[in-house]
Motif scaffolding. Structure first.
Motif, PDB file in Angstrom:
ATOM      1  N   ASP A 195      -2.166  17.773  14.258  1.00 30.73           N
ATOM      2  CA  ASP A 195      -3.066  17.091  13.317  1.00 30.73           C
ATOM      3  C   ASP A 195      -2.300  16.090  12.458  1.00 30.73           C
ATOM      4  OD1 ASP A 195      -5.219  18.538  14.250  1.00 30.73           O
ATOM      5  OD2 ASP A 195      -5.132  20.047  12.654  1.00 30.73           O
ATOM      6  N   LEU A 196      -1.119  16.499  11.991  1.00 32.55           N
ATOM      7  CA  LEU A 196      -0.302  15.602  11.166  1.00 32.55           C
ATOM      8  C   LEU A 196       0.152  14.388  11.962  1.00 32.55           C
ATOM      9  CD1 LEU A 196       1.848  18.291   9.293  1.00 32.55           C
ATOM     10  CD2 LEU A 196       0.217  16.724   8.212  1.00 32.55           C
ATOM     11  N   GLU A 197       0.576  14.625  13.199  1.00 35.59           N
ATOM     12  CA  GLU A 197       1.028  13.509  14.048  1.00 35.59           C
ATOM     13  C   GLU A 197      -0.087  12.494  14.263  1.00 35.59           C
ATOM     14  OE1 GLU A 197       4.482  15.089  17.043  1.00 35.59           O
ATOM     15  OE2 GLU A 197       2.428  15.700  17.485  1.00 35.59           O
ATOM     16  N   GLU A 198      -1.279  12.976  14.550  1.00 34.90           N
ATOM     17  CA  GLU A 198      -2.401  12.068  14.805  1.00 34.90           C
ATOM     18  C   GLU A 198      -2.747  11.274  13.553  1.00 34.90           C
ATOM     19  OE1 GLU A 198      -5.510  14.557  16.262  1.00 34.90           O
ATOM     20  OE2 GLU A 198      -4.562  14.888  18.223  1.00 34.90           O
ATOM     21  N   GLY A 199      -2.698  11.951  12.392  1.00 37.56           N
ATOM     22  CA  GLY A 199      -2.990  11.262  11.145  1.00 37.56           C
ATOM     23  C   GLY A 199      -1.964  10.192  10.824  1.00 37.56           C
ATOM     24  N   ILE A 200      -0.688  10.502  11.018  1.00 37.97           N
ATOM     25  CA  ILE A 200       0.372   9.542  10.733  1.00 37.97           C
ATOM     26  C   ILE A 200       0.314   8.364  11.691  1.00 37.97           C
ATOM     27  CG2 ILE A 200       2.874   9.198  10.699  1.00 37.97           C
ATOM     28  CD1 ILE A 200       3.142  12.106   9.793  1.00 37.97           C
ATOM     29  N   GLU A 201      -0.004   8.622  12.949  1.00 42.54           N
ATOM     30  CA  GLU A 201      -0.094   7.549  13.937  1.00 42.54           C
ATOM     31  C   GLU A 201      -1.180   6.556  13.552  1.00 42.54           C
ATOM     32  OE1 GLU A 201       1.011   5.218  16.918  1.00 42.54           O
ATOM     33  OE2 GLU A 201       2.029   7.091  16.387  1.00 42.54           O
ATOM     34  N   CYS A 202      -2.319   7.060  13.144  1.00 43.57           N
ATOM     35  CA  CYS A 202      -3.415   6.180  12.726  1.00 43.57           C
ATOM     36  C   CYS A 202      -3.031   5.418  11.463  1.00 43.57           C
ATOM     37  CB  CYS A 202      -4.671   7.012  12.484  1.00 43.57           C
ATOM     38  SG  CYS A 202      -6.125   6.045  12.018  1.00 43.57           S
ATOM     39  N   LEU A 203      -2.408   6.114  10.511  1.00 43.94           N
ATOM     40  CA  LEU A 203      -1.989   5.470   9.273  1.00 43.94           C
ATOM     41  C   LEU A 203      -0.954   4.389   9.547  1.00 43.94           C
ATOM     42  CD1 LEU A 203      -1.871   5.244   6.197  1.00 43.94           C
ATOM     43  CD2 LEU A 203      -0.273   7.172   6.174  1.00 43.94           C
ATOM     44  N   SER A 204      -0.040   4.637  10.467  1.00 45.41           N
ATOM     45  CA  SER A 204       1.007   3.665  10.785  1.00 45.41           C
ATOM     46  C   SER A 204       0.416   2.354  11.286  1.00 45.41           C
ATOM     47  CB  SER A 204       1.972   4.235  11.833  1.00 45.41           C
ATOM     48  OG  SER A 204       2.687   5.332  11.312  1.00 45.41           O
ATOM     49  N   ARG A 205      -0.665   2.451  12.045  1.00 44.91           N
ATOM     50  CA  ARG A 205      -1.304   1.224  12.532  1.00 44.91           C
ATOM     51  C   ARG A 205      -1.845   0.389  11.364  1.00 44.91           C
ATOM     52  NH1 ARG A 205      -3.001   4.763  16.818  1.00 44.91           N
ATOM     53  NH2 ARG A 205      -5.013   5.155  15.824  1.00 44.91           N
ATOM     54  N   HIS A 206      -2.410   1.062  10.370  1.00 42.54           N
ATOM     55  CA  HIS A 206      -2.873   0.353   9.175  1.00 42.54           C
ATOM     56  C   HIS A 206      -1.699  -0.287   8.436  1.00 42.54           C
ATOM     57  CE1 HIS A 206      -7.113   1.290   9.153  1.00 42.54           C
ATOM     58  NE2 HIS A 206      -6.880   2.579   9.287  1.00 42.54           N
ATOM     59  N   LEU A 207      -0.592   0.461   8.316  1.00 40.32           N
ATOM     60  CA  LEU A 207       0.580  -0.044   7.600  1.00 40.32           C
ATOM     61  C   LEU A 207       1.139  -1.295   8.277  1.00 40.32           C
ATOM     62  CD1 LEU A 207       2.384   3.363   6.881  1.00 40.32           C
ATOM     63  CD2 LEU A 207       1.201   1.927   5.209  1.00 40.32           C
ATOM     64  N   ILE A 208       1.184  -1.260   9.600  1.00 41.99           N
ATOM     65  CA  ILE A 208       1.699  -2.408  10.347  1.00 41.99           C
ATOM     66  C   ILE A 208       0.768  -3.610  10.192  1.00 41.99           C
ATOM     67  CG2 ILE A 208       2.163  -3.282  12.678  1.00 41.99           C
ATOM     68  CD1 ILE A 208       3.121  -0.414  13.378  1.00 41.99           C
ATOM     69  N   LYS A 209      -0.526  -3.356  10.242  1.00 49.18           N
ATOM     70  CA  LYS A 209      -1.496  -4.444  10.089  1.00 49.18           C
ATOM     71  C   LYS A 209      -1.368  -5.113   8.728  1.00 49.18           C
ATOM     72  CE  LYS A 209      -6.421  -5.470  10.645  1.00 49.18           C
ATOM     73  NZ  LYS A 209      -7.764  -4.910  10.954  1.00 49.18           N
ATOM     74  N   SER A 210      -1.219  -4.295   7.674  1.00 47.17           N
ATOM     75  CA  SER A 210      -1.055  -4.856   6.326  1.00 47.17           C
ATOM     76  C   SER A 210       0.241  -5.646   6.214  1.00 47.17           C
ATOM     77  CB  SER A 210      -1.078  -3.736   5.283  1.00 47.17           C
ATOM     78  OG  SER A 210      -2.335  -3.112   5.234  1.00 47.17           O
ATOM     79  N   ARG A 211       1.283  -5.137   6.839  1.00 44.58           N
ATOM     80  CA  ARG A 211       2.572  -5.832   6.798  1.00 44.58           C
ATOM     81  C   ARG A 211       2.473  -7.199   7.483  1.00 44.58           C
ATOM     82  NH1 ARG A 211       7.833  -5.448   5.874  1.00 44.58           N
ATOM     83  NH2 ARG A 211       9.279  -6.436   7.329  1.00 44.58           N
ATOM     84  N   VAL A 212       1.779  -7.244   8.599  1.00 45.70           N
ATOM     85  CA  VAL A 212       1.589  -8.523   9.300  1.00 45.70           C
ATOM     86  C   VAL A 212       0.824  -9.496   8.408  1.00 45.70           C
ATOM     87  CG1 VAL A 212       0.429  -9.632  11.254  1.00 45.70           C
ATOM     88  CG2 VAL A 212       1.740  -7.538  11.620  1.00 45.70           C
ATOM     89  N   SER A 213      -0.194  -9.003   7.709  1.00 49.90           N
ATOM     90  CA  SER A 213      -0.974  -9.866   6.823  1.00 49.90           C
ATOM     91  C   SER A 213      -0.094 -10.436   5.703  1.00 49.90           C
ATOM     92  CB  SER A 213      -2.146  -9.081   6.213  1.00 49.90           C
ATOM     93  OG  SER A 213      -3.064  -8.692   7.207  1.00 49.90           O
ATOM     94  N   LEU A 214       0.762  -9.598   5.126  1.00 51.58           N
ATOM     95  CA  LEU A 214       1.654 -10.065   4.076  1.00 51.58           C
ATOM     96  C   LEU A 214       2.662 -11.084   4.600  1.00 51.58           C
ATOM     97  CD1 LEU A 214       2.356  -6.695   2.194  1.00 51.58           C
ATOM     98  CD2 LEU A 214       1.122  -8.673   1.285  1.00 51.58           C
ATOM     99  N   LEU A 215       3.159 -10.844   5.808  1.00 47.91           N
ATOM    100  CA  LEU A 215       4.093 -11.802   6.417  1.00 47.91           C
ATOM    101  C   LEU A 215       3.433 -13.146   6.643  1.00 47.91           C
ATOM    102  CD1 LEU A 215       5.940  -9.518   9.006  1.00 47.91           C
ATOM    103  CD2 LEU A 215       7.028 -10.807   7.161  1.00 47.91           C
ATOM    104  N   ASN A 216       2.192 -13.107   7.090  1.00 44.56           N
ATOM    105  CA  ASN A 216       1.461 -14.361   7.312  1.00 44.56           C
ATOM    106  C   ASN A 216       1.255 -15.120   5.997  1.00 44.56           C
ATOM    107  OD1 ASN A 216       1.246 -13.948  10.069  1.00 44.56           O
ATOM    108  ND2 ASN A 216      -0.740 -12.935   9.939  1.00 44.56           N
ATOM    109  N   ILE A 217       0.953 -14.379   4.938  1.00 47.58           N
ATOM    110  CA  ILE A 217       0.765 -15.007   3.635  1.00 47.58           C
ATOM    111  C   ILE A 217       2.072 -15.638   3.154  1.00 47.58           C
ATOM    112  CG2 ILE A 217       0.336 -14.529   1.182  1.00 47.58           C
ATOM    113  CD1 ILE A 217      -1.706 -12.410   2.120  1.00 47.58           C
ATOM    114  N   LEU A 218       3.160 -14.917   3.324  1.00 50.36           N
ATOM    115  CA  LEU A 218       4.459 -15.404   2.855  1.00 50.36           C
ATOM    116  C   LEU A 218       4.902 -16.629   3.635  1.00 50.36           C
ATOM    117  CD1 LEU A 218       6.749 -14.673   0.849  1.00 50.36           C
ATOM    118  CD2 LEU A 218       7.853 -13.440   2.720  1.00 50.36           C
ATOM    119  N   ASN A 219       4.572 -16.677   4.905  1.00 55.36           N
ATOM    120  CA  ASN A 219       5.040 -17.765   5.766  1.00 55.36           C
ATOM    121  C   ASN A 219       4.125 -18.982   5.765  1.00 55.36           C
ATOM    122  OD1 ASN A 219       7.313 -16.311   6.575  1.00 55.36           O
ATOM    123  ND2 ASN A 219       6.199 -15.305   8.245  1.00 55.36           N
ATOM    124  N   ASN A 220       2.976 -18.888   5.144  1.00 57.16           N
ATOM    125  CA  ASN A 220       2.059 -20.032   5.106  1.00 57.16           C
ATOM    126  C   ASN A 220       2.458 -21.030   4.008  1.00 57.16           C
ATOM    127  OD1 ASN A 220       0.533 -19.203   7.243  1.00 57.16           O
ATOM    128  ND2 ASN A 220      -0.976 -18.117   5.990  1.00 57.16           N
TER     129      ASN A 220
END
Length: 280
Positions: A255-280
């Motif tokens: 259960d913990l693994e599945e929760g962390i895996e889903c959360l990690s996808r959100h974390l990566i998506k947010s990081r990509v958004s911040l990178l795009n903002i910084l690089n624009n």
């Protein structure tokens, strides 16, 4: 739930108009629920799974928040880029911690599965060898996590800038770090009740299966297994008890693994958004 991270929920700014976007209120609500959960709940696999699910909802809102043109415009301002850079550093730290947590859970699960297989075959020499392997693995995991926890202390930087966008995202970072800190603490150094853990071992050795149900309510799944395996007897009722504990632990790890895996996808998506903002 002990934590080295202080979370501030007080935000002020003139980066947003007088009426913030509804997503801002959603983020605040998710943060408040997490704070309430962490303040009133004793750490356990189930409570941390609940908090991880709460983080998924929180970061789902953050994903949408970072797509707002007004937010991208505010964070894209030159004077804000240093704070965006700090947020990126924070997101990288959290992703590193997430990776450590996933590795620790995977390593523990693999040892649990190996030990469960041996216990089903009831071969004495193999049981002894597999128990030693499990306990050795646990020591390695604890050492790695201890180092990670030390590195997490006071990592969430503060800002004197009265910017609502940055402050709220810092709050999200701090809340996320707090949950991961609690997870790592659960895996690596669980605390038994004031009654000695060896009392449980004695019950496991000298009593019938009902011993498994007594005095364990104050122990989480990791410490139950660690304690039972420390002096595992060869009696069939003891083996059955440990098998049940291993089954419960494996289920909770899944259960913990599945929760962390889903959360990690959100974390990566947010990081990509911040990178795009910084690089624009």
């Amino acid at each position: 739930m002990a934590s080295n991270t202080q979370i501030s929920y007080h935000v002020r700014s003139n980066s947003f108009p007088s009426r913030p976007h509804p997503i801002t209120s959603e983020v605040d609500q998710h943060l408040s629920r997490l704070r309430s959960s962490q303040a009133t709940t004793i750490s356990s696999s189930s409570s941390i799974c609940h908090d991880i699910n709460g983080l998924q909802d929180l970061h789902g809102c953050v994903d949408k928040f970072l797509q707002l043109p007004l937010v991208q415009q505010a964070l894209g301002q030159e004077q804000q880029k240093k704070w965006v850079d700090e947020l990126l550093n924070g997101s990288l730290r959290i992703l590193d911690i997430s990776s450590i947590a996933k590795d620790a859970l995977l390593q523990t699960k693999e040892c649990v599965q190996g030990l469960s297989s041996v216990l089903r075959r009831r071969r004495g020499d193999e049981i002894s060898s597999e128990v030693k392997k499990y306990l050795t693995s646990r020591k390695t995991v604890k050492k790695t996590i201890k180092k990670a926890l030390k590195g997490m202390a006071n990592k969430c930087s503060k800002t004197n800038e009265e910017d609502e966008t940055i402050t709220m995202l810092k709050d999200v970072e701090a809340a996320t770090s707090t949950v991961f800190e609690s997870l790592l603490s659960l895996i690596s150094r669980p605390k038994a009740s004031s009654k000695s853990g060896w009392s449980l071992v004695s019950k496991l050795i000298h009593s019938k299966g009902i011993a498994c149900e007594e005095e364990e309510s104050d122990m989480n799944e990791f410490v139950k297994v660690d304690t039972a395996l420390s002096t595992l007897a060869s009696k069939s009722d003891n083996i059955i008890c440990v098998q049940n504990q291993l089954k419960e632990l494996e289920s909770n790890i899944q259960d913990l693994e599945e929760g962390i895996e889903c959360l990690s996808r959100h974390l990566i998506k947010s990081r990509v958004s911040l990178l795009n903002i910084l690089n624009n």
